[in-house]
Scaffold this motif. Structure first.
Motif, short mmCIF file in Angstrom:
data_model
loop_
_atom_site.label_atom_id
_atom_site.label_comp_id
_atom_site.label_asym_id
_atom_site.label_seq_id
_atom_site.Cartn_x
_atom_site.Cartn_y
_atom_site.Cartn_z
N SER A 1 0.84 -1.18 0.00
CA SER A 1 0.00 0.00 0.00
C SER A 1 0.89 1.25 0.00
O SER A 1 2.08 1.16 0.34
N ALA A 3 0.93 3.61 2.13
CA ALA A 3 1.42 3.86 3.49
C ALA A 3 2.62 2.96 3.81
O ALA A 3 3.57 3.40 4.46
N GLN A 4 2.57 1.73 3.35
CA GLN A 4 3.69 0.82 3.58
C GLN A 4 4.92 1.25 2.77
O GLN A 4 6.04 1.19 3.26
N ALA A 7 6.45 4.08 4.59
CA ALA A 7 7.14 3.61 5.79
C ALA A 7 8.53 3.08 5.44
O ALA A 7 9.52 3.40 6.10
N ARG A 73 6.84 3.61 12.61
CA ARG A 73 6.45 3.51 11.19
C ARG A 73 6.28 2.06 10.77
O ARG A 73 5.33 1.69 10.08
N ALA A 77 2.74 0.09 9.71
CA ALA A 77 2.64 -0.57 8.41
C ALA A 77 2.38 -2.07 8.57
O ALA A 77 2.36 -2.80 7.58
N ILE A 99 8.19 -5.52 6.64
CA ILE A 99 6.90 -4.91 6.30
C ILE A 99 6.13 -5.93 5.46
O ILE A 99 6.59 -6.31 4.39
N SER A 104 -1.91 -3.41 6.68
CA SER A 104 -1.85 -3.45 8.14
C SER A 104 -3.26 -3.41 8.72
O SER A 104 -4.21 -3.08 8.04
N GLU A 107 -4.87 -0.01 8.39
CA GLU A 107 -5.36 0.32 7.05
C GLU A 107 -6.62 -0.47 6.70
O GLU A 107 -7.51 0.02 6.04
#
Length: 110
Positions: A1, A3-4, A7, A73, A77, A99, A104, A107
């Protein structure tokens, strides 16, 4: 994603900044990514400079803000991060993180 991805970018950025500040210039810092399996495993190994290898943090001291931020972070994630001196007697600083590929929990609930 996204966001990942962010991170991972920020973890590598902070770990690289720390290596520039504290690592020995005589030996290279090594960064590796491993996409096999259920996510991304990354590691950064930095040889400590002579001044950093002899300095010991005061007992009971808190982790510096950068290390706490990297851990947070990774956690947000859906993964984890460990950072610290190697335990094998070598003067190395290790950052390892994982990760996952799946979203996550934060999310997924959004």
């Amino acid at each position: 994603s996204p966001a990942q991805q962010l991170a991972v970018f920020r973890i590598v950025q902070e770990a690289s900044t720390n290596a520039l500040k504290y690592a020995s210039r005589a030996e290279p810092t090594r960064l590796s990514f491993d996409w096999r399996g259920p996510g991304l495993a990354l590691s950064m190994i930095s040889p400590l400079s002579a001044s950093e290898s002899t300095d010991t943090p005061p007992s009971g001291s808190r982790a510096p803000h950068g290390l706490r931020g990297m851990r947070e972070r990774a956690r947000l994630a859906g993964g984890w991060l460990n950072a610290g001196r190697s335990e094998d007697g070598n003067e190395l600083f290790l950052v390892t993180a994982f990760i996952p590929v799946r979203p996550s929990a934060d999310e997924a609930s959004a």
